[in-house]
Enzyme design. Structure first.
Site, PDB file in Angstrom:
ATOM      1  N   ASP A  51       0.852  -1.201   0.000  1.00  0.00           N
ATOM      2  CA  ASP A  51       0.000   0.000   0.000  1.00  0.00           C
ATOM      3  C   ASP A  51       0.886   1.249   0.000  1.00  0.00           C
ATOM      4  OD1 ASP A  51      -3.066  -0.885   1.312  1.00  0.00           O
ATOM      5  OD2 ASP A  51      -1.390  -2.251   1.593  1.00  0.00           O
ATOM      6  N   GLU A  74      -5.035   7.374  -0.243  1.00  0.00           N
ATOM      7  CA  GLU A  74      -5.426   6.762   1.037  1.00  0.00           C
ATOM      8  C   GLU A  74      -4.282   6.760   2.053  1.00  0.00           C
ATOM      9  OE1 GLU A  74      -6.856   2.724   0.751  1.00  0.00           O
ATOM     10  OE2 GLU A  74      -7.305   2.660   2.892  1.00  0.00           O
ATOM     11  N   THR A 129      -6.912  -4.632   0.945  1.00  0.00           N
ATOM     12  CA  THR A 129      -5.683  -4.960   1.691  1.00  0.00           C
ATOM     13  C   THR A 129      -5.871  -6.166   2.609  1.00  0.00           C
ATOM     14  OG1 THR A 129      -4.990  -2.664   1.622  1.00  0.00           O
ATOM     15  CG2 THR A 129      -3.941  -4.038   3.289  1.00  0.00           C
ATOM     16  N   ASP A 269     -12.152   4.654  -2.778  1.00  0.00           N
ATOM     17  CA  ASP A 269     -12.649   3.309  -3.108  1.00  0.00           C
ATOM     18  C   ASP A 269     -13.656   3.355  -4.251  1.00  0.00           C
ATOM     19  OD1 ASP A 269     -11.446   1.647  -1.042  1.00  0.00           O
ATOM     20  OD2 ASP A 269     -12.655   2.822   0.368  1.00  0.00           O
TER      21      ASP A 269
HETATM   22  P1  AMP Z   1     -14.722  -4.316   1.573  1.00  0.00           P
HETATM   23  O1  AMP Z   1     -15.930  -4.534   0.769  1.00  0.00           O
HETATM   24  O2  AMP Z   1     -14.854  -4.750   3.004  1.00  0.00           O
HETATM   25  O3  AMP Z   1     -13.494  -4.860   0.922  1.00  0.00           O
HETATM   26  O4  AMP Z   1     -14.545  -2.741   1.644  1.00  0.00           O
HETATM   27  C1  AMP Z   1     -14.362  -1.940   0.489  1.00  0.00           C
HETATM   28  C2  AMP Z   1     -13.386  -0.821   0.804  1.00  0.00           C
HETATM   29  O5  AMP Z   1     -13.877  -0.050   1.891  1.00  0.00           O
HETATM   30  C3  AMP Z   1     -12.004  -1.323   1.238  1.00  0.00           C
HETATM   31  O6  AMP Z   1     -11.024  -0.415   0.825  1.00  0.00           O
HETATM   32  C4  AMP Z   1     -12.083  -1.306   2.738  1.00  0.00           C
HETATM   33  O7  AMP Z   1     -10.840  -1.127   3.325  1.00  0.00           O
HETATM   34  C5  AMP Z   1     -12.984  -0.101   2.997  1.00  0.00           C
HETATM   35  N1  AMP Z   1     -13.778  -0.315   4.225  1.00  0.00           N
HETATM   36  C6  AMP Z   1     -15.027  -0.777   4.335  1.00  0.00           C
HETATM   37  N2  AMP Z   1     -15.417  -0.862   5.631  1.00  0.00           N
HETATM   38  C7  AMP Z   1     -14.364  -0.446   6.353  1.00  0.00           C
HETATM   39  C8  AMP Z   1     -14.126  -0.296   7.741  1.00  0.00           C
HETATM   40  N3  AMP Z   1     -15.061  -0.592   8.645  1.00  0.00           N
HETATM   41  N4  AMP Z   1     -12.905   0.149   8.136  1.00  0.00           N
HETATM   42  C9  AMP Z   1     -11.960   0.450   7.223  1.00  0.00           C
HETATM   43  N5  AMP Z   1     -12.119   0.332   5.897  1.00  0.00           N
HETATM   44  C10 AMP Z   1     -13.311  -0.100   5.452  1.00  0.00           C
HETATM   45 MG    MG Z   2      -9.935   0.474  -0.657  1.00  0.00          MG
HETATM   46 MG    MG Z   3      -6.447   0.769  -0.013  1.00  0.00          MG
END
Ligand code: AMP
Ligand code: MG
Ligand code: MG
Length: 330
Positions: A51, A74, A129, A269
């Site tokens: 990252d 980010e 990640t 994102d």
């Molecule tokens: P995911 O669908 O869980 O992979 O989330 C999509 C994006 O949103 C990724 O970059 C995640 O890191 C971020 N994200 C979603 N929920 C959270 C959370 N509670 N804390 C940190 N990042 C999140």
């Molecule tokens: Mg992301």
């Molecule tokens: Mg990221």
């Protein structure tokens, strides 16, 4: 008098090459074996060496070539008025190329007069990640989104492990070897798009009409998320990592809607994935059905969640429960 490619086309052509380079960095860190994992705000909010290095590579490459851009990434901040001046970044991380095929396409007329200083670039150097650290490498993407007047208008998604053989996963974890592409297939791909021009680098496919296949988070779930998914009356639910990865599922006919009724997802994102989806006629909004804003002053968090679909957005928006809407204030 003939004039060269517009600022937007030059920026997208550079972003394509820069995202490809970031993809090679993401693969190299796995191959070298030391992920350098750091916990950010919680055990599911991680940062790795990939990252950090990919962000340095992307932001400093962009800032050197387009010094008047606003770049919001980010991770560690690089560039004009940032923590680490782009001149201090290792030359080996700099990508100077541009994808010629993009330069040959026409710039949509409404964007032809855009100046560098009018653009905001949202960078997620490694989306997914958590999954990257768990060896679910095909969930990972590099996202570079471009916004103008608060609207996402262009985007690039690199998927570093597209085509990798999932059967190698265990081996990969144990031996930290570089993943191998399948026979004859290139490892990794880059998808790009501009509103009014189209989206390229993949084959558009749709889930059969009438089927509701919902894709959602696998590592950031909670009751609101599951309540909202259940309310969609799904035929199937896919739980995968990454916002970029889930939008790719929508445009390749694996899922019909991406439902994430929770804060957590940020502007970096959604910016690039939103453009690719919109360029093929889909829609990405918050759970209230409101468009997302991408101007440089906007708060980073998508506090009212994410709702995205290739078709029938009104159906999915109409099924979001009032209790979920009341809990998610924009
Ligand atoms: P995911 O669908 O869980 O992979 O989330 C999509 C994006 O949103 C990724 O970059 C995640 O890191 C971020 N994200 C979603 N929920 C959270 C959370 N509670 N804390 C940190 N990042 C999140
Ligand atoms: Mg992301
Ligand atoms: Mg990221």
């Amino acid at each position: 008098m003939a004039s060269g490619p517009t600022v937007l086309m030059r920026l997208v052509a550079s972003a394509y090459s820069i995202a490809q380079k970031a993809g090679t960095i993401v693969r190299r860190v796995i191959a070298e074996g030391d992920l350098g994992i750091v916990e950010k705000t919680s055990p599911t909010d991680l940062q790795t060496k990939a990252d950090r290095m990919a962000q340095m590579s992307i932001c400093s490459s962009l800032a050197r070539k387009f010094p008047k851009l606003t770049i919001i990434g980010e991770e560690v901040r690089v560039g004009r008025d940032m923590d680490l001046p782009s001149e201090d970044v290792d030359q080996e991380l700099i990508e100077d190329g541009q994808w010629e095929e993009i330069l040959r396409k026409p710039c949509p007329a409404q964007y032809s007069a855009i100046k560098e200083e009018d653009l905001v670039v949202w960078v997620d150097p490694l989306d997914g990640t958590k999954e990257y650290t768990e060896g679910l490498l095909d969930n990972v993407t590099v996202l570079i989104g471009i916004a103008y007047e608060g609207k996402a208008i262009a985007g690039v998604i690199n998927q570093p492990y597209y085509n990798y053989q999932t059967s190698d996963k265990q081996k990969l974890r144990e031996h930290r070897k570089e993943a191998k592409a399948g026979p004859g297939a290139a490892l990794g791909r880059t998808i790009w798009g501009i509103l009014g021009l189209g989206a390229f680098g993949f084959q558009l496919k749709e889930v059969p009409a009438g089927k509701h296949i919902i894709t959602t988070t696998r590592s950031h779930s909670n009751k609101l998320v599951t309540d909202c998914v259940t309310a969609m009356n799904p035929d199937d639910v896919l739980r995968v990592g990454g916002a970029g990865n889930k939008i790719i599922q929508l445009i390749e006919g694996k899922a019909s809607a991406y439902v994430f009724a929770s804060p957590g997802c940020k502007k970096w994102d959604t910016c690039a994935p939103e453009v690719i989806l919109h360029a093929v006629g889909g829609k990405l909004t918050d759970v209230h059905g409101n468009a997302l804003q991408y101007d440089k002053e906007v708060k980073h968090m998508n506090s009212a969640g994410v709702l995205a679909s290739l078709r029938n957005h009104d159906y999915y928006a109409s099924r979001v429960p009032e209790s979920v809407k009341n809990a998610l204030v924009p």
